[in-house]
Design an enzyme around this catalytic site. Structure first.
Site, PDB file in Angstrom:
ATOM      1  N   CYS B  22     -55.831 -47.559  81.198  1.00  0.00           N
ATOM      2  CA  CYS B  22     -55.288 -48.055  79.962  1.00  0.00           C
ATOM      3  C   CYS B  22     -55.121 -47.002  78.903  1.00  0.00           C
ATOM      4  O   CYS B  22     -55.172 -45.819  79.152  1.00  0.00           O
ATOM      5  CB  CYS B  22     -56.238 -49.101  79.411  1.00  0.00           C
ATOM      6  SG  CYS B  22     -57.453 -49.620  80.590  1.00  0.00           S
ATOM      7  N   ASN B 251     -61.122 -45.887  79.725  1.00  0.00           N
ATOM      8  CA  ASN B 251     -59.849 -45.649  80.376  1.00  0.00           C
ATOM      9  C   ASN B 251     -60.171 -44.845  81.615  1.00  0.00           C
ATOM     10  O   ASN B 251     -60.598 -43.702  81.525  1.00  0.00           O
ATOM     11  CB  ASN B 251     -58.920 -44.870  79.431  1.00  0.00           C
ATOM     12  CG  ASN B 251     -57.657 -44.397  80.124  1.00  0.00           C
ATOM     13  OD1 ASN B 251     -57.353 -44.825  81.230  1.00  0.00           O
ATOM     14  ND2 ASN B 251     -56.925 -43.526  79.462  1.00  0.00           N
ATOM     15  N   GLY B 252     -59.978 -45.467  82.763  1.00  0.00           N
ATOM     16  CA  GLY B 252     -60.299 -44.735  83.991  1.00  0.00           C
ATOM     17  C   GLY B 252     -60.822 -45.658  85.054  1.00  0.00           C
ATOM     18  O   GLY B 252     -60.458 -46.826  85.106  1.00  0.00           O
ATOM     19  N   MET B 494     -49.184 -35.772 114.503  1.00  0.00           N
ATOM     20  CA  MET B 494     -48.487 -36.928 115.079  1.00  0.00           C
ATOM     21  C   MET B 494     -49.314 -38.215 115.068  1.00  0.00           C
ATOM     22  O   MET B 494     -49.080 -39.109 115.872  1.00  0.00           O
ATOM     23  CB  MET B 494     -48.008 -36.637 116.505  1.00  0.00           C
ATOM     24  CG  MET B 494     -46.919 -35.582 116.606  1.00  0.00           C
ATOM     25  SD  MET B 494     -45.445 -35.895 115.593  1.00  0.00           S
ATOM     26  CE  MET B 494     -44.706 -37.287 116.406  1.00  0.00           C
ATOM     27  N   GLU B 904     -41.334 -34.088 101.343  1.00  0.00           N
ATOM     28  CA  GLU B 904     -41.704 -33.457 100.082  1.00  0.00           C
ATOM     29  C   GLU B 904     -41.269 -32.004  99.947  1.00  0.00           C
ATOM     30  O   GLU B 904     -41.733 -31.290  99.091  1.00  0.00           O
ATOM     31  CB  GLU B 904     -43.200 -33.587  99.828  1.00  0.00           C
ATOM     32  CG  GLU B 904     -44.085 -32.768 100.723  1.00  0.00           C
ATOM     33  CD  GLU B 904     -45.494 -32.719 100.150  1.00  0.00           C
ATOM     34  OE1 GLU B 904     -45.626 -32.413  98.961  1.00  0.00           O
ATOM     35  OE2 GLU B 904     -46.439 -32.996 100.898  1.00  0.00           O
ATOM     36  N   LYS B 950     -52.983 -38.967 106.454  1.00  0.00           N
ATOM     37  CA  LYS B 950     -54.096 -38.387 105.717  1.00  0.00           C
ATOM     38  C   LYS B 950     -54.065 -38.849 104.273  1.00  0.00           C
ATOM     39  O   LYS B 950     -53.867 -38.049 103.358  1.00  0.00           O
ATOM     40  CB  LYS B 950     -54.065 -36.860 105.794  1.00  0.00           C
ATOM     41  CG  LYS B 950     -52.682 -36.273 105.525  1.00  0.00           C
ATOM     42  CD  LYS B 950     -52.711 -34.770 105.461  1.00  0.00           C
ATOM     43  CE  LYS B 950     -51.286 -34.237 105.454  1.00  0.00           C
ATOM     44  NZ  LYS B 950     -51.188 -32.814 105.365  1.00  0.00           N
TER      45      LYS B 950
END
Lengths: 482, 1500
Positions: B22, B251-252, B494, B904, B950
């Site tokens: 938050c 917050n967290g 894989m 990525e 992963k």
């Protein structure tokens, strides 16, 4: 040899396939011994290094090795030079790697992943080298069981299936008796495979191991004749039928009864006996010396006959095959990793055997009851794929020795099978279920007898499987301790 | 109080998965002067944090907001006086803020009970007051669940309390509240205090004052106010979960919550305090079923009520990272070390504002993962908030500005009228007791006699014992060997295609039934290598003392640096004065299955006896396995004892150590510790390692002692990774935190021995565990084994006699034959084999079958060409796979109208706009090649939070895979390794994700924004948060896929099958009324039409394929992706091997059409005309009956097939089972619409444009949409420099200048928040403090955290200090800044950074490219630099010096920096005060490139 080269994950790119060299033809034709020059250790380790340790080793699953040899594991062990461990690893799945290492057509190699982009790893040679090294170093010693189960098993037949079953069963602690109708142990390995492909000392040293582990062998013991089936049933908790599929397919053609036409098996057995020092009754003798030989059947047995004939000093050797000549490379209908439909040439072809394709033998003729000519016709596939004669293509060839190497029709029915009242399949093999049980409780079958003629490696696999099944079967029975 | 409308646990949804995060802040007067202005200003601050909160399916109902004030005595007195009730003087009464049932009768009952409790505790209920509310100010769902809010006035039975008594009264109120909470149902007390009051609820931050009309009354005065706006990952209306709580707002995320709660309840055993004499009546001190923040509040409150000061308590709960801090004073270390022996940290990202009504302060977690900025004004106000500028202050009124640093704490001292910061506060605390002396005197030493001692294992019995513990030869070869030779965890690739433990035919270790949990979205994973300074493996062993006291005896413990014991440390431990008791964990093998259960029960009893009779250490040992005795699974032994002792309330008396032959890999050890063991002695694994090393079976010969030590090191490293992927930094907090979920394990078993662990799929119980154990045991001791060798395993690599795999020789080859020949019959052979493999044990979907339904003719089913549009391919980066493999997939997907994914690694610009363009452009943590042009070339932008193989981990592209082209695409240097961080450094929390979604939507408004998650317990709740963060599409990845390289333990033990995750997401989105807003996609080993149809029925609209397409391209599952030796040219950049690539687009087209054709056949069978009708129809699935197999029969999938009812408050569209409406992204409010309009002359005619505008913190992503527009028109080249200059005044919101394109200059006078210049793509940013500022600009924070994250080019000049992680993952931008926080230049791969001031710690961690110059006047920079990859040197008088000087000149010119000017005036000396930071690998690569060039030139 640079160690780093072997350790390189890219070794499969930098190293080439190497296979043992054959002795020059004129030299090897002068003797009956094996004629491959073993690869030096360096070369073997390099072949091991070419193995890519695949995540899915196709060499080893359904597509590859029937005994599930864990090929990547021992390839690596050879690469790092740990031969002793490699011997153990290999024997974990294969009782007789020295046989398969010499004789197997190596479906593992045609499924080797490296084969997609290059020549496959020389798996079979590595296998043979591991096994031979094991014997040389004395690492392959007897491993008798640590306790006796009190159960007795009769194994009928001492071919690869029977021997594998016997060894496995014995190591599980059961008392094992092997019955062999012939005068020596080994079945097809003994009399069907020429000495130059498998020196019989290789067979003998393995049989010695089994004997030392406590397997009892009975030769000239033809169950169903000299040995009574009922007696066997009474004494043994289980019987394993591993009698092979030795009935040869015959050729129904006019003139078949002429002298000089014989089966491949008779011919090969005689030479093996000669090599073993037996004397052959001259009346029975089949010898190719100076003769023009025709071998009918284009398979491995035919090739074995051809090699034998050439060593006996035949004037000429021809090999006829009904089917057309296969493509020289892998046929598109059998892509990797399938067993490829492709032309295979053996040492015998190199030694001077001529092959002819699309030949169907129609008759034999001769004088004085001995074959002199073979009558044949060219055949071609019709629209259904059946090989049919081509009109007007009949021809005749001079020959004075014809060897029939056209495969086998199944196990002999008379004697054992009929007395045991075993049900057979449509293919005349012994009917078994998924547990190798026959239609008679306590009687199991394995190898060519139930599978039909097949590879040695399959015989070993079946021998191992049937042993496991018999073992579980026996566990349910009361032990008869003495 | 559980809100009435809150759903209970159902299907796969469990309310305990909820998270929140938050915006928060406080305003206080430095000298504590009360005013109404404090209240109104705080409410304004709150309103400006609205964008950090979330709104669910019902627009008026936020996730909650609230304000905490000092008791507004004047107001209350006057209000009550009007009713004829006189209040005592301030401090002599308390007020309870009660949330009561609206039903009058129940309310009356509650009130009577409450009054009685007050009475019983020496107080009197004076009056109840209905708090006036305006219910029109809240949304429908909030109104439905709105409680009746009433204030209770309580007075003590005496009047005029003195100071001492006032505290006692406050304590009494605490006791009363706890007693009410324990015994009175259907009420919630927001606050009950004589000092503070909390107004909160499911009210939007902007509407709080309108809802609670009290707040608008000018008589409501306070000297401090704490506010909070909430973003929860759930929308179930909960008034009670709004913040602030009684002492804090947060917050967290507390990652170790389960362990912390356990540990608090364990503490209760020893707890006593003179201040709370009847504390036993208050147990449990922390209520179950609360949020993590509420629990933290409870813990803080307890520590404070029992006598510790607020800051002391906060530092116990959220200590800074002291373990690895070598610069910390011994006294300070002793303080933390002492408290660590008493209490484990509440670990996780956390910014906490706290107050007791007199003092107010804030604290930040050890890694600085949340923002906290503050200002002190000339008129003596302190304003702290998650964002700078949330409460605008005129520049001339600002006395000072600052930010909370990692592990930092500050307190407003109203008596002294100043802020007291970390150092000063902490030194007061570390002098409270002689902690150092206590530790030295009391600590129990561990005396190792012979650390190198190894025993020679007896080879024969070794194999036998290994068999008993289920060792395989594969484990020795693939797991243990790499560990002892390299000291690292083994890597594989894989993915995983073997069955779940519960579905496997082979005996399974109990470990295999558990999966690691991991952080996604709601909290970040940590990088345990690059951010090692926050990590610790230290463990304290021995009894724990009274938490509420501090005595020297508290330190009487053994401290282990890490939890893996060697033979000698184990022996030493067994000899300590902790009075260890060895408890054998064996059972009588002859007793059969029931033997195990009896043995476990007996073990628990012996453990209890030992603990009660004064043993401080229990050693659970399975030594002595033999023909007669089998081992109790070690995990069962640990968990059973741990939970039994907790139930018996004697857990705090002992530590548990395991001596086991079973544990050998990282996950095993992590499980033992996660379920309560403090240390593990893996004796058999150590023996195995010695034996392997001795026999040289591994690739290298080495000494056994060295091998054991490397093996231990690998285990420790692996543990760090397992913890860090959950975001946990200290092992002591991880211990017992149970951050695992059980899959397919009996619920009863889990409840009894693994209490509190998530388990949604019921499965095998103790009987089957025992059977499996006995099978292993029998194989070791009771069968005549013909070969005497270990089992082959086949778990990692396929083995014919081993574990089954989806991908075996047959499925791989038939799929290739089918797609290459184009024969559908062959494909059917493949799919039959694959479905059969599913059925015979591999997958969850294999256990499902279709319900019979009337079929329709095939020609009535929608065509394959429509179905294939729903197909996407997996994210595989260009870099991990070859250009050929990557482009072939893109071409095929473009042909069929599906979508391929860049992965990525960016994409070569030449592909943009062609048939080789990937429709999905991924934005992952590495941000490689993420330029503005890249982003505008996508039709979907995918934020990869996690990947199946992963989850929770970063990645590394080894240098040998980075060739010229890949380096160019990724904006890096050839040959230099590239690191992807575990977290996105701009997503530490859910509201950060909302921000990134907003940023990306600004760049490319036409693209759908998707978020990729991995299935785990609670993924549904995360999906809800993601839907509320306005993602358009959510992907739920299964655990099984994964084409890249990962640690083996992650491939095998993290994540769960997509079937469960997808069903959970579908159910939870429906329950929240949010399903209609997002598309759902799933992936993870999808192969056949059947797989697709099952996914659709479970809720997926789109389907991802990765492994199967690779196999079609020629992949044969070598599992060598990490070695660059892929022989078929796919996962390799080796030119020789790339030549071998044989895949073609048409093979892929064949595959997708084959799958679609199968889908059609099944649709016809099930009677569906279109896919849309099929989505979410889980009612058409049922579990197949498993007659024979006891193990599979025990599996129960009913939770998976549960049909959730959509939230009733949601609109018809929101309640859909599939996406029915678009998200409201709120783009229309973006400032950039104005910028684009004003820039028209530049965009269309190439004229120069200047714009002047004010800016505030609600203007987020300023310049981003404009830059997207430029990239769309002009590509990456953009416009000429300074084409568009925007001058702004004020406090800019987050992501200022994100993705700014070339040609755009943004000049800001004021300050900026987090993520300045994120993805900078050629633009120029200039930021300086506002004109008229009085503070020292060079020393004052100017911009927030994570500036220039993933910047690829452009430049930035900041005349002030930046927060943490400045220029993280910068790959090409040039920046000048006057000071930075921790972790600056982390993972940088290119560009130049100049720091003209102080840096924080861990500078240049993971920096593999680029240059940095740091002004190091005091010559102490080196200690704060992470020299793992970089080398430091002076600035030589060459091109470096020229570059630096030129940058300073430009900095001075553009920002007017006084410091830069001053340095330039004395350049000859100043130059030598800089330190140059350059990565070693990068320097070498540069030199090699230069030499190559020179060589080429020489040759002409």
């Amino acid at each position: 040899m640079a160690e780093s080269k072997l350790d390189d994950a890219r070794a499969f790119v930098t190293l080439r396939r190497a296979a043992p060299q054959r002795e020059p033809v004129d030299e090897r034709l002068r003797h009956w011994k094996e004629f491959y020059q073993p690869l030096p250790e360096t070369a073997l380790r390099e072949q091991g290094a070419r193995c890519m340790d695949c995540g899915v080793p196709f060499c080893h699953g359904d597509t590859g090795c029937p005994v599930h040899n864990v090929i990547p594991e021992w390839n690596e062990l050879v690469q790092i030079g740990n031969w002793h461990e490699a011997v153990d690893s290999l024997h974990a799945t294969n009782n007789f790697p020295e046989f398969t290492g010499r004789l197997c057509p190596a479906p593992c190699e045609s499924a080797c992943v490296l084969g997609i982009i290059d020549q496959p790893v020389a798996i079979r040679n590595i296998e043979q080298a591991i096994a031979d090294r094991g014997f040389e170093e004395g690492w392959i010693a007897a491993r008798p069981p640590t306790f006796e189960s009190g159960h007795r098993v009769a194994v009928i037949g001492s071919g690869p299936a029977g021997l594998a079953a016997a060894q496995q069963l014995r190591r599980m602690g059961h008392a094992v008796d092997v019955f062999e109708k012939s005068d020596r142990i080994g079945g097809l390995l003994r009399y069907g495979i020429p000495e130059f492909k498998l020196e019989k000392r290789v067979l003998d040293r393995r049989i010695e191991q089994l004997r030392a582990e406590g397997v009892r062998f009975h030769t000239n013991a033809n169950v169903g004749e000299s040995v009574k089936v009922d007696e066997l049933r009474r004494i043994y908790g289980a019987i394993c039928v591993a009698i092979g599929a030795g009935v040869p397919r015959d050729l129904k053609a006019p003139g078949r009864i002429l002298l000089g036409i014989d089966t491949a098996m008779n011919f090969l057995e005689q030479q093996n006996r000669r090599d073993a020092g037996d004397t052959i009754d001259p009346r029975e003798e089949i010898n190719a010396r100076g003769r023009n030989v025709v071998i009918i059947g284009g398979g491995d047995t035919g090739s074995d006959c051809a090699g034998t004939c050439l060593r006996q000093g035949a004037a000429s050797v021809r090999q006829f095959e009904l089917l057309p000549e296969p493509p020289h490379d892998r046929s598109p209908s059998t892509p990797w990793p399938m067993w490829p439909m492709q032309l295979r040439s053996s040492h015998a072809h190199e030694e001077g055997t001529e092959r002819e394709w699309c030949v169907s033998t129609t008759a034999f003729s001769g004088t004085a009851a001995r074959v002199e000519r073979l009558h044949a016709v060219r055949v071609a596939p019709d629209e259904t794929g059946r090989m049919t004669p081509v009109a007007g293509s009949e021809w005749v060839i001079e020959t004075d020795l014809v060897l029939l190497a056209m495969g086998f029709t199944g196990p002999a029915r008379e004697g054992l099978l009929s007395q045991l009242k075993l049900k057979l399949t449509d293919r005349s093999t012994v009917r078994v279920d998924g547990t190798h049980s026959t239609s008679v409780p306590g009687v199991f079958a394995a190898g060519d007898a139930s599978r039909g003629a097949s590879l040695i490696v399959w015989a070993i696999r079946e021998g191992r499987d049937v042993a496991a099944r018999i073992d579980s079967y026996l566990r349910e029975l009361p032990a008869r301790l003495e | 109080m559980k809100s009435l409308a809150e759903p209970v646990s159902q299907g796969l949804y469990d309310p305990s998965f909820e998270h929140d995060a938050c915006g928060m802040g406080f305003i206080a007067h430095l000298r504590g002067e009360r005013s109404h202005a404090v209240v109104t200003n705080a409410l304004r601050l709150l309103a400006n944090l609205d964008h950090r909160s979330a709104v669910g399916s019902d627009a008026g109902s936020s996730d909650g907001s609230g304000i905490l004030l000092q008791l507004p005595h004047a107001f209350l007195r006057s209000t009550m006086a009007k009713r004829g009730i006189g209040l005592p003087s301030a401090g002599n009464y308390g007020i309870g803020m009660f949330f009561l049932p609206r039903d009058e009768e129940s309310r009356n009952n509650v009130e009577r009970e409450v009054e009685a409790i007050a009475r019983a505790n020496g107080c009197r209920a004076l009056a109840w007051r209905r708090v006036p509310v305006n219910e029109h100010q809240i949304g429908m769902s909030a109104e439905r669940s709105r409680p009746c809010i009433r204030q209770l006035f309580i007075v003590p039975q005496g009047v005029d309390l003195d100071v001492h008594e006032a505290s006692r009264f406050e304590r009494t109120l605490y006791v009363i509240r706890r007693l009410i909470e324990k015994s009175v149902s259907s009420t919630y007390i927001a606050s009950l205090s004589s000092r503070t009051i909390v107004y909160k609820g499911l009210v939007r931050p902007t509407h709080l004052a309108q809802f609670y009309t009290d707040l608008a009354d000018p008589l409501v005065e306070s000297g401090l106010a704490v506010v909070h706006s909430r973003f929860s990952t759930n929308t179930f209306p909960s008034w009670s979960r709004a913040h602030p709580y009684r002492y804090l707002c947060h917050n967290g995320e507390i990652n170790t919550l389960r362990g912390n709660l356990r540990s608090m309840s364990i503490h209760e055993e020893q707890m006593s305090s003179p201040r709370l004499p009847d504390i036993g009546e208050l147990f449990p001190l922390i209520d179950e079923g609360q949020s993590d923040s509420a629990s933290l509040d409870n813990a803080l409150e307890l520590l404070v009520q029992s006598g510790r000061s607020l800051p002391h308590a906060m530092m116990m709960l959220i200590p800074e990272a002291w373990e690895a801090d070598t610069t910390m004073s011994p006294k300070r270390r002793a303080f933390f070390e002492f408290h660590a022996s008493m209490m484990d940290a509440w670990d996780g990202p956390a910014a906490v504002a706290f107050t007791d009504g007199r003092q107010v302060g804030a604290v930040l977690d050890r890694n600085g993962l949340r923002p906290g900025r503050y200002v002190v004004t000339d008129d003596d106000f302190v304003i702290l908030a998650s964002e700078a500028g949330a409460f605008p202050v005129a520049p001339e009124n600002v006395r000072a500005k600052g930010r909370l640093r990692p592990g930092g704490i500050l307190l407003v001292n109203t008596t002294q009228g100043r802020i007291v910061e970390g150092e000063e506060l902490k030194s007061d605390l570390d002098s409270l007791h002689p902690y150092q002396r206590w530790i030295t005197e009391q600590r129990i030493p561990l005396v190792e006699r012979d650390p190198d001692q190894t025993r020679e294992p007896d080879e024969d019995s070794l194999v036998q014992i290994q068999k008993a513990f289920g060792y395989t030869s594969e484990e020795l070869r693939m797991v243990l060997s790499p560990m002892y030779t390299t000291g690292e965890e083994p890597t594989g690739s894989m993915g995983n295609d073997t069955p779940l433990a519960a579905l496997s035919e082979r005996p399974q270790l109990l470990f295999s039934y558990f999966r690691q949990l991991f952080a996604q979205v709601t909290n970040p994973a940590i990088d345990p290598i690059r951010e090692q300074l926050v990590m610790s493996l230290g463990m304290n062993l021995g009894p724990k003392g009274n938490l509420l006291d501090a005595t020297p005896e508290h330190a009487r413990q053994v401290r282990l640096e890490h939890p893996i014991l060697t033979t000698s440390s184990f022996d030493a431990l067994a000899d300590t004065s902790l009075r260890p008791t060895v408890l054998p964990t064996l059972f009588d093998a002859g007793a059969g299955v029931s033997g195990l259960e009896n043995a476990v029960n007996a073990l628990c009893i012996s453990a209890e006896t030992a603990a009660r009779s004064g043993s401080g250490l229990l050693i659970l040992s399975d030594k002595g396995v033999g023909a007669a005795s089998a081992p109790i699974p070690s995990l069962l032994a640990v968990a059973a004892v741990h939970n039994h002792l907790i139930r018996e309330r004697i857990r705090s008396r002992v530590s548990i150590v395991v001596e086991t032959g079973e544990a050998r890999d990282v996950t095993h050890v992590a499980l033992l510790i996660g379920f309560g063991a403090s240390a593990v002695y893996p004796y058999l694994a150590l023996d195995a390692v010695s034996d392997l090393a001795r026999c040289g079976l591994g690739p290298a010969q080495m000494d056994a002692a060295q091998a054991r030590s490397l093996y231990t090191k690998a285990l420790n490293k692996g543990l760090l990774k397992v913890m860090s992927k959950m975001g946990i930094s200290t092992l002591s907090s991880y211990c017992g935190a149970q951050t695992f979920e059980a899959i397919g394990l009996s619920r009863d078993l889990v409840q009894r021995h693994f209490t509190g662990t998530a388990t949604r799929i019921d499965g095998p119980g103790l009987d089957i565990i025992a059977t499996d154990t006995l099978r292993r045991h029998a194989r070791a001791f009771h069968t005549v084994d013909s070969d005497g060798r270990l089992d082959v395993g086949g778990n990692y690599h396929y083995r014919a006699d081993g574990e089954s795999h989806h991908w075996d020789p047959r499925t791989i080859s038939t799929l290739q034959h089918a797609t290459r020949s184009g024969r559908y019959e062959t494909f059917k052979e493949f799919s039959n084999a694959a479905n059969e493999a599913s059925r015979t044990g591999c997958t969850v979907r294999g256990l499902l079958e279709f319900v019979d339904r009337e079929s329709i003719p095939l020609d009535e089913v929608e065509p394959t060409s429509e179905i294939v549009r729903r197909f996407v391919t997996g994210a595989m980066s260009f870099g991990s796979i070859s250009r050929e493999a990557h482009e072939t997939i893109a071409i095929a997907m473009n042909q069929i109208g599906g979508r391929s994914n860049t992965g990525e690694g960016g994409e070569e610009a030449a592909r943009f706009g062609t048939d080789r363009n990937s429709a999905i452009k991924q934005v992952a943590s590495g941000r490689f090649g993420v330029t503005t042009e890249y982003l505008v070339s996508a039709s979907e932008l995918q934020i990869k939070i996690a990947q199946g193989a992963k989850p929770g981990e970063g990645g590394q592209l080894p240098g040998h895979k980075v060739d010229e082209t890949i380096a160019r695409t990724r904006f890096s240097t050839p040959g230099v390794s590239l690191i992807s961080p575990p977290p996105h450094h701009d997503i530490y929390s859910i509201e950060d994700l909302a921000q990134l979604v907003y940023d990306l939507k600004n760049v490319n408004p036409a693209a759908a924004i998707s978020v990729k998650l991995v299935a785990e317990a609670g993924v549904g709740t995360v999906a809800v948060g993601v839907a509320k963060a306005h993602a358009d599409l959510i992907t739920i990845s299964g655990d099984s896929g994964g084409t890249g390289a990962s640690p083996l333990s992650s491939i095998k033990h993290a994540g769960i099958p997509w079937e469960i995750g997808l069903a959970e997401a579908q159910q939870t989105l429906l329950l929240n009324g949010l399903r209609g807003r997002v598309r759902l996609q799933t992936d993870g080993q999808l192969k056949t039409g059947r797989d697709v149809v099952i996914a659709a029925l479970l809720g997926a609209e789109e389907f991802g394929f990765a492994t199967a397409p690779l196999i079609v391209e020629g992949c044969v599952m070598m599992r060598k992706c990490h070695l660059n030796t892929c022989p078929v040219g796919i996962a390799t950049q080796d030119p020789v091997l790339r030549e071998k690539f044989s895949g073609r687009p048409e093979h892929l087209v064949n595959f997708f059409f084959f799958v679609a054709e199968e889908v059609r056949e099944l649709m016809s069978q099930l009677g569906f005309h279109s896919m849309n009708d099929m989505i979410g129809r889980a009612d058409l699935l049922r579990q197949v009956a498993h007659g024979e197999d006891a193990k599979r029969r025990s599996v129960d999938l009913s939770a998976l097939l549960h049909i959730a009812e959509p939230a009733s408050v949601a609109s018809r569209e929101d309640r859909g089972r599939r996406k029915m409406r678009e998200q409201e992204h709120g783009l229309e409010k973006a400032l950039d619409h104005q910028l684009i309009a004003l820039s028209e002359p530049a965009l269309t005619r190439g004229e120069r444009v200047n714009v002047d505008l004010p800016v505030t913190n609600v203007n987020r992503a300023v310049g981003t949409m404009l830059s997207g527009e430029i990239a769309r028109r002009f590509g990456h080249a953009g416009l000429p420099d300074d084409s568009i200059t925007v001058r702004l005044n004020g406090s800019a919101g987050q992501s200022f200048g994100a993705f700014a394109a070339k040609g755009v200059t943004l000049e800001l006078h004021g300050e900026a928040n987090d993520y300045v210049g994120k993805g900078l793509s050629g633009g120029r940013l200039v930021i300086r403090h506002p004109k008229g500022s009085k503070f020292l600009p060079n020393e004052t924070v100017l911009i927030g955290n994570t500036a220039l994250y993933g910047a690829t080019c452009g430049e930035a000049f900041f005349c002030g200090v930046a927060g943490e992680r400045f220029a993280v993952r910068n790959s090409g931008a040039t920046a000048v800044v006057e000071g930075v926080g921790d972790h600056a230049c982390e993972y940088m791969t290119g560009g130049t950074v100049v720091v003209l001031g102080r840096t924080g710690r861990n500078f240049a961690a993971g920096m593999s490219g680029g240059l940095a110059f740091v002004l190091d006047t005091s010559r102490d920079f080196e200690a704060r630099c992470n020299k793992g990859l970089v080398e430091l040197s002076a600035v030589a008088e060459n091109s470096d010096a020229m570059l630096l000087k030129e940058l300073l000149e430009r900095h001075a010119r553009l920002t007017g920096s006084a410091r830069a000017r001053h340095l330039l005036t004395r350049w000859d000396t100043a130059m030598h005060e800089f330190t140059r930071v350059i990565p070693t690998e990068y320097r070498r690569a540069l030199r090699a490139a230069r030499e190559q060039l020179e060589e080429a030139e020489r040759r002409g």
